[in-house]
Design an enzyme around this catalytic site. Structure first.
Site, short mmCIF file in Angstrom:
data_model
loop_
_atom_site.label_atom_id
_atom_site.label_comp_id
_atom_site.label_asym_id
_atom_site.label_seq_id
_atom_site.Cartn_x
_atom_site.Cartn_y
_atom_site.Cartn_z
N SER A 148 -106.72 -37.60 -36.67
CA SER A 148 -106.23 -37.53 -35.29
C SER A 148 -107.35 -38.02 -34.39
CB SER A 148 -105.89 -36.07 -34.95
OG SER A 148 -105.92 -35.84 -33.57
N TYR A 161 -107.76 -26.99 -34.82
CA TYR A 161 -107.23 -28.33 -35.14
C TYR A 161 -108.35 -29.36 -35.02
CZ TYR A 161 -103.83 -32.23 -34.87
OH TYR A 161 -103.11 -33.39 -35.09
P1 NDP Z 1 -94.41 -32.44 -37.80
O1 NDP Z 1 -94.59 -31.04 -37.31
O2 NDP Z 1 -93.35 -33.27 -37.19
O3 NDP Z 1 -94.22 -32.43 -39.41
C1 NDP Z 1 -95.12 -31.71 -40.22
C2 NDP Z 1 -94.81 -31.95 -41.68
O4 NDP Z 1 -95.77 -31.21 -42.46
C3 NDP Z 1 -93.44 -31.44 -42.09
O5 NDP Z 1 -92.91 -32.27 -43.08
C4 NDP Z 1 -93.76 -30.05 -42.67
O6 NDP Z 1 -92.82 -29.61 -43.65
C5 NDP Z 1 -95.09 -30.32 -43.34
N1 NDP Z 1 -95.86 -29.08 -43.53
C6 NDP Z 1 -96.45 -28.32 -42.60
N2 NDP Z 1 -97.05 -27.25 -43.18
C7 NDP Z 1 -96.83 -27.35 -44.52
C8 NDP Z 1 -97.17 -26.57 -45.65
N3 NDP Z 1 -97.90 -25.44 -45.54
N4 NDP Z 1 -96.77 -26.97 -46.88
C9 NDP Z 1 -96.03 -28.10 -47.02
N5 NDP Z 1 -95.67 -28.88 -45.98
C10 NDP Z 1 -96.05 -28.52 -44.75
O7 NDP Z 1 -95.86 -33.10 -37.61
P2 NDP Z 1 -96.28 -34.58 -37.18
O8 NDP Z 1 -95.44 -35.58 -37.87
O9 NDP Z 1 -96.43 -34.64 -35.73
O10 NDP Z 1 -97.78 -34.64 -37.76
C11 NDP Z 1 -98.04 -35.06 -39.07
C12 NDP Z 1 -99.55 -35.24 -39.22
O11 NDP Z 1 -100.04 -36.14 -38.23
C13 NDP Z 1 -100.32 -33.95 -39.05
O12 NDP Z 1 -101.43 -33.93 -39.92
C14 NDP Z 1 -100.81 -34.04 -37.61
O13 NDP Z 1 -101.98 -33.30 -37.38
C15 NDP Z 1 -101.08 -35.53 -37.50
N6 NDP Z 1 -101.10 -36.03 -36.14
C16 NDP Z 1 -100.01 -35.90 -35.31
C17 NDP Z 1 -100.06 -36.42 -34.03
C18 NDP Z 1 -98.93 -36.34 -33.09
O14 NDP Z 1 -99.12 -36.71 -31.91
N7 NDP Z 1 -97.77 -35.87 -33.48
C19 NDP Z 1 -101.26 -37.10 -33.53
C20 NDP Z 1 -102.33 -37.16 -34.48
C21 NDP Z 1 -102.23 -36.66 -35.73
P3 NDP Z 1 -91.62 -28.61 -43.24
O15 NDP Z 1 -90.65 -29.47 -42.49
O16 NDP Z 1 -91.11 -28.12 -44.53
O17 NDP Z 1 -92.24 -27.56 -42.38
#
Ligand code: NDP
Length: 257
Positions: A148, A161
């Site tokens: 990020s 985070y």
């Molecule tokens: P979302 O919240 O939209 O999706 C998160 C995903 O991670 C889901 O598929 C969720 O599965 C899975 N997940 C979360 N916790 C667990 C766990 N304990 N075990 C298995 N699966 C898990 O997140 P984003 O798409 O926004 O973010 C994805 C990545 O990108 C993250 O690492 C985030 O930090 C990073 N990021 C996001 C930004 C943004 O602006 N959105 C910017 C920079 C980085 P389930 O649906 O089953 O919960």
């Protein structure tokens, strides 16, 4: 056999947290480039819905899914081993699963600190370690850690985070130090502010939204599609001498004040 630098035909790609958001778009991009995809998440129903969408588009043979808690070390071992035996040798691992927790640092409970660190940082160590164990003897592999802009920039109320993403940046370098000699390229993608479920409340917050637009030279939020090209590049033979880098995809946010 791959026919171009960015062709992923024949490669098995495991994308953690790909049931929605950024992971889902990255999995879609890798599948579009020819990879056999293993979707992953925790919520089985959501994962099944995403898998059905992918199967309709790419066919059932090249789409698989596995549900497990990415913070559970034993579950990661079992999950990776299932992919290796049931789907095939993992060529690409994308460590994408992550969560956010917003709270002032002085009020933060250690349980919340631990949960964010485990989900965003320890998870990449756990999955990376298991996958490297099978990639090293094969002498090839690609690992992409989703960091990020918070790998570099702090902001109040998101301390765990920020610490986790900064850690992920250096974990990318540590993995490179140990695994690059085995022809495993480990790199990170550091997205800026991307419109997903995780950030929906920020998009709806008028003053935050205005701040983002003003703070980003490209004058817009990122979309998950903005991450597709860089992910395919880092998963492909086109990046075979790119090691330990953090690629910021942020509309220029981290290069201006
Ligand atoms: P979302 O919240 O939209 O999706 C998160 C995903 O991670 C889901 O598929 C969720 O599965 C899975 N997940 C979360 N916790 C667990 C766990 N304990 N075990 C298995 N699966 C898990 O997140 P984003 O798409 O926004 O973010 C994805 C990545 O990108 C993250 O690492 C985030 O930090 C990073 N990021 C996001 C930004 C943004 O602006 N959105 C910017 C920079 C980085 P389930 O649906 O089953 O919960």
């Amino acid at each position: 056999m791959p026919t171009s630098l960015f062709d992923l035909t024949g490669s098995v790609a495991l994308v953690t947290g790909s049931s929605r958001g950024i992971g889902r778009t990255i999995a879609h991009a890798l599948a579009s480039a020819g990879a056999t995809i293993v979707l992953h998440g925790q919520d089985e129903q959501r994962l099944a819905g995403t898998r059905a969408d992918f199967e309709r588009e790419f066919g059932a043979d090249t789409v698989h899914s596995v549900a497990f808690d990415i913070t559970d070390a034993a579950a990661v071992v079992t999950g990776v081993s299932w992919v290796e035996s049931a789907v095939g040798p993992i060529g690409v691992l994308v460590n994408n699963a992550g969560i956010q927790h917003r709270e002032a640092l002085v009020d933060l409970a250690v349980e919340d600190w631990d949960r964010v660190l485990r989900t965003n940082l320890t998870s990449a160590f756990l999955a990376g370690r298991e996958v490297a164990k099978v990639m090293i003897p094969r002498g090839r592999g690609k690992i992409i850690n989703i960091a990020s802009v918070q790998a570099d920039l702090a902001r109040s109320t998101i301390a765990p985070y920020t610490a986790a993403k900064g850690g992920l940046r250096n974990l990318t370098r540590a993995m490179t130090a140990e695994w690059a000699a085995h022809n495993i390229q480990v790199n990170a993608i550091a997205p800026g502010y991307i419109h997903t479920e995780m950030t929906q409340n920020l998009v709806e917050d008028e003053s935050f939204n205005a701040w983002i637009i003003g703070r980003t030279p490209a004058r817009r939020w990122g979309t998950t599609a903005d991450l597709a090209g860089p992910a395919v590049w880092l998963a492909s033979g086109g990046s075979d001498f790119v090691n330990g880098q953090v690629i910021f995809i942020d509309g220029g946010m981290t290069v201006v004040v």
